[in-house]
Design an enzyme around this catalytic site. Sequence first.
Site, PDB file in Angstrom:
ATOM      1  N   ARG A 155     -15.939   9.608  -0.178  1.00 15.97           N
ATOM      2  CA  ARG A 155     -15.059   8.494   0.028  1.00 15.97           C
ATOM      3  C   ARG A 155     -15.926   7.794   1.431  1.00 15.97           C
ATOM      4  O   ARG A 155     -16.040   8.656   2.192  1.00 15.97           O
ATOM      5  CB  ARG A 155     -13.750   8.573   0.256  1.00 15.97           C
ATOM      6  CG  ARG A 155     -12.842   7.481   0.532  1.00 15.97           C
ATOM      7  CD  ARG A 155     -11.429   7.795   0.373  1.00 15.97           C
ATOM      8  NE  ARG A 155     -10.721   7.005   1.220  1.00 15.97           N
ATOM      9  CZ  ARG A 155      -9.209   7.145   1.226  1.00 15.97           C
ATOM     10  NH1 ARG A 155      -8.508   7.834   0.554  1.00 15.97           N
ATOM     11  NH2 ARG A 155      -8.592   6.200   2.293  1.00 15.97           N
ATOM     12  N   HIS A 160      -1.369  11.000  -0.981  1.00 19.83           N
ATOM     13  CA  HIS A 160      -1.114   9.859  -1.745  1.00 19.83           C
ATOM     14  C   HIS A 160      -0.385  10.902  -3.288  1.00 19.83           C
ATOM     15  O   HIS A 160      -0.208  11.945  -3.199  1.00 19.83           O
ATOM     16  CB  HIS A 160      -2.313   9.353  -2.745  1.00 19.83           C
ATOM     17  CG  HIS A 160      -2.941   8.538  -1.519  1.00 19.83           C
ATOM     18  ND1 HIS A 160      -4.192   8.153  -1.654  1.00 19.83           N
ATOM     19  CD2 HIS A 160      -2.502   7.932  -0.245  1.00 19.83           C
ATOM     20  CE1 HIS A 160      -4.643   7.221  -0.670  1.00 19.83           C
ATOM     21  NE2 HIS A 160      -3.528   7.231   0.406  1.00 19.83           N
ATOM     22  N   ASP A 168       1.782   3.404   3.216  1.00 22.09           N
ATOM     23  CA  ASP A 168       0.651   4.124   3.124  1.00 22.09           C
ATOM     24  C   ASP A 168       0.268   4.968   4.495  1.00 22.09           C
ATOM     25  O   ASP A 168       0.383   6.182   4.452  1.00 22.09           O
ATOM     26  CB  ASP A 168      -0.422   3.684   2.449  1.00 22.09           C
ATOM     27  CG  ASP A 168      -1.651   4.810   2.357  1.00 22.09           C
ATOM     28  OD1 ASP A 168      -1.428   5.747   1.769  1.00 22.09           O
ATOM     29  OD2 ASP A 168      -2.804   4.741   2.636  1.00 22.09           O
ATOM     30  N   ASP A 227      -1.179  -0.286  -4.803  1.00 20.10           N
ATOM     31  CA  ASP A 227      -2.473   0.315  -5.154  1.00 20.10           C
ATOM     32  C   ASP A 227      -2.501   1.829  -5.579  1.00 20.10           C
ATOM     33  O   ASP A 227      -3.464   2.206  -5.958  1.00 20.10           O
ATOM     34  CB  ASP A 227      -3.686   0.175  -4.014  1.00 20.10           C
ATOM     35  CG  ASP A 227      -2.921   0.614  -2.726  1.00 20.10           C
ATOM     36  OD1 ASP A 227      -1.832   0.959  -2.587  1.00 20.10           O
ATOM     37  OD2 ASP A 227      -3.804   0.795  -1.715  1.00 20.10           O
ATOM     38  N   HIS A 228      -1.304   2.374  -5.103  1.00 24.18           N
ATOM     39  CA  HIS A 228      -1.017   3.974  -5.268  1.00 24.18           C
ATOM     40  C   HIS A 228       0.112   4.452  -4.748  1.00 24.18           C
ATOM     41  O   HIS A 228       0.680   3.725  -3.795  1.00 24.18           O
ATOM     42  CB  HIS A 228      -2.357   4.946  -4.711  1.00 24.18           C
ATOM     43  CG  HIS A 228      -2.520   4.521  -3.257  1.00 24.18           C
ATOM     44  ND1 HIS A 228      -1.609   5.208  -2.537  1.00 24.18           N
ATOM     45  CD2 HIS A 228      -3.546   3.929  -2.953  1.00 24.18           C
ATOM     46  CE1 HIS A 228      -2.092   5.006  -1.462  1.00 24.18           C
ATOM     47  NE2 HIS A 228      -3.086   4.043  -1.224  1.00 24.18           N
ATOM     48  N   HIS A 238       1.667   8.851   5.386  1.00 30.23           N
ATOM     49  CA  HIS A 238       0.437   9.754   5.816  1.00 30.23           C
ATOM     50  C   HIS A 238       1.053  10.732   6.866  1.00 30.23           C
ATOM     51  O   HIS A 238       0.416  11.762   7.089  1.00 30.23           O
ATOM     52  CB  HIS A 238      -0.825   9.191   5.991  1.00 30.23           C
ATOM     53  CG  HIS A 238      -1.656   8.842   4.762  1.00 30.23           C
ATOM     54  ND1 HIS A 238      -1.574   9.985   3.733  1.00 30.23           N
ATOM     55  CD2 HIS A 238      -2.467   7.702   4.461  1.00 30.23           C
ATOM     56  CE1 HIS A 238      -2.432   9.247   2.907  1.00 30.23           C
ATOM     57  NE2 HIS A 238      -2.845   8.358   3.205  1.00 30.23           N
ATOM     58  N   ASP A 296      -4.315  15.484   2.616  1.00 30.37           N
ATOM     59  CA  ASP A 296      -4.425  15.249   1.002  1.00 30.37           C
ATOM     60  C   ASP A 296      -4.006  16.654   0.437  1.00 30.37           C
ATOM     61  O   ASP A 296      -3.940  16.975  -0.777  1.00 30.37           O
ATOM     62  CB  ASP A 296      -5.693  15.085   0.658  1.00 30.37           C
ATOM     63  CG  ASP A 296      -6.141  13.621   1.313  1.00 30.37           C
ATOM     64  OD1 ASP A 296      -5.103  12.668   1.531  1.00 30.37           O
ATOM     65  OD2 ASP A 296      -7.252  13.341   1.490  1.00 30.37           O
ATOM     66  N   ASP A 309       0.772  -1.233  -0.105  1.00 29.14           N
ATOM     67  CA  ASP A 309      -0.072   0.162  -0.029  1.00 29.14           C
ATOM     68  C   ASP A 309       0.705   1.334  -0.055  1.00 29.14           C
ATOM     69  O   ASP A 309       1.759   1.268   0.645  1.00 29.14           O
ATOM     70  CB  ASP A 309      -0.914   0.024   1.249  1.00 29.14           C
ATOM     71  CG  ASP A 309      -2.422   0.643   0.769  1.00 29.14           C
ATOM     72  OD1 ASP A 309      -2.373   1.709   0.814  1.00 29.14           O
ATOM     73  OD2 ASP A 309      -3.197  -0.047   0.895  1.00 29.14           O
ATOM     74  N   SER A 342      -6.820   4.081  -1.752  1.00 31.76           N
ATOM     75  CA  SER A 342      -7.123   2.530  -1.697  1.00 31.76           C
ATOM     76  C   SER A 342      -8.082   1.751  -2.147  1.00 31.76           C
ATOM     77  O   SER A 342      -8.193   0.696  -2.613  1.00 31.76           O
ATOM     78  CB  SER A 342      -6.556   2.118  -0.101  1.00 31.76           C
ATOM     79  OG  SER A 342      -5.308   2.716   0.080  1.00 31.76           O
ATOM     80  N   LYS A 375      -6.444  -2.057   6.715  1.00 37.31           N
ATOM     81  CA  LYS A 375      -6.403  -2.369   5.120  1.00 37.31           C
ATOM     82  C   LYS A 375      -7.211  -3.882   4.957  1.00 37.31           C
ATOM     83  O   LYS A 375      -7.232  -4.174   4.054  1.00 37.31           O
ATOM     84  CB  LYS A 375      -5.256  -2.374   4.504  1.00 37.31           C
ATOM     85  CG  LYS A 375      -4.273  -0.983   4.529  1.00 37.31           C
ATOM     86  CD  LYS A 375      -5.002   0.000   3.772  1.00 37.31           C
ATOM     87  CE  LYS A 375      -4.270   1.449   3.714  1.00 37.31           C
ATOM     88  NZ  LYS A 375      -4.611   2.534   2.857  1.00 37.31           N
TER      89      LYS A 375
END
Length: 559
Positions: A286, A501, A430, A471-472, A434, A171, A28, A81, A361
Amino acid sequence: MGSSGFSFKLDDHPKLPKGKTVAVVVLDGWGEAKPDQYNCISVADTPTMDSLKQGAPERWRLVKAHGTAVGLPTEDDMGNSEVGHNALGAGRIYAQGAKLVDLALASGKIYEGEGFKYINECFENGTLHLIGLLSDGGVHSRLDQLLLLLKGCSEHNARRIRVHILTDGRDVLDGSSVGFVETLENELAKLRERGVDAQIASGGGRMYVTMDRYENDWDVVKRGWYAQVLGEAPYKFRSALEAVKKLREELKANDQYLPPFVIVDENEKPVGPIFDGDAVVTFNFRADRMSMVAQALEYESFDKFDRVRFPKIRYAGMLQYDGELKLPSHYLVSPPEIERTSGEYLVHNGVRTFACSETVKFGHVTFFWNGNRSGYFNSELEEYVEIPSDSGITFNVQPKMKALEIAEKTRDAILSRKFDQVRVNLPNGDMVGHTGDIGATVVACKAADEAVKMILDAIEQVGGIYVVTADHGNAEDMVKRNKTGQPLLDKNGNIQILTSHTLQPVPIAIGGPGLAPGVQFRKDVPTGGLANVAATVMNLHGFEAPSDYEPTLIEVVDN
């Protein structure tokens, strides 16, 4: 037969044998970017991933994990994700989150649906409350959508509107909350000129107020409930702009962690608690950070904290946040109908499946992978294992997270030979990325690499096949950059940390002793994305993918 009259029987692949154990490993937040000191993946000691990249060039490539490749509106939309695992599991590209909302707002369809009609009945006598992330990051919500929704609701007779804002800084740039609040205040002022009583009622930072996920910390939701519903918070201000500026300045608080505040009138009375007869909309598209507050707003028999009072409201989400729980039961925009996922096909064709991750996750290798569907397709052929995540700490405190435990469970599943596919998510890059802690993210990447090694060693022992992908992006770039790619500095000359991300592609590597000779990545799918992975995995299990799936990334060349 499937529900729509099609067969779940897959055709055998003419050149690929069946019966090998296939490990699908998702790292991730693991993108590919130029090596530099802010690329935690390149800085970290990652011998396993390095060897995959340097080993056989025909068995390692990059795929797209953002924008239109995962159903988002533009190439400026970073992946996440949820959409990433939807694409990995579904094998096709569906209009997602923001795009669904954009289409509904642009067409006006949002105001014709059942969800809007449901809340609309409160507009005459009650207040419309909008709760969500005030941001243009495009991961959980978008400011432009909120402004359109405010305009549309006022045109559909909402006479009294209260907005409960959650500031971002995760973000988007930390500090951008100030500009977002100014933009929102300007729009609300225009509505007031038109006779609509519209104002901001409360706020707080997204990581401290309302937006917890996976039932990690109910106190986060409770703090939001007290401010939004009860009008109670430790800080009171006459305006949201003053609130955000002062809390940032006096508490040195990051946008993500602003404490809850309420806006009060000249008599110190909160301007917008939620009462019987009101309508409430959570406007994030989301799901993961809205489903906990959705439970508090929707469930009569809620017991995670004392709500003090539970107003009789009409509540709708921007989207439905959990299809299995039907939560919330009313929503403004309908979800993509994802059916016939790769997991469902494979189980119907006898592929015994093991899926594992830690709490943060776990839903991604199960619920999102399976097309936003909870539960097993066939409990006799599937086993899903959730390892509890650390709670009550930020992830940079324990950056190894549960990578080793996930790998051990997966190794044991492989060596038991009870499963044809093992599917895992290693969250480290991930979740630690963050936090913006570069040192901890380097440790996180090393831990994820060690976990991959343990899984690949087990695959070696059973003569199996591996697919390692992501996934990103996230951990591969931890600094904000200008147009020329140079790090951006703040007014004190310090680098500006990137906590979000990225738009980077992600790797995919295949291999293992069970891989048939001559299998390599095709050269004729240069723009391949995450949705192409499903057909690839089906091939490695010895099956042809359904004809409407995105094409496989592999071919078999006769030596």
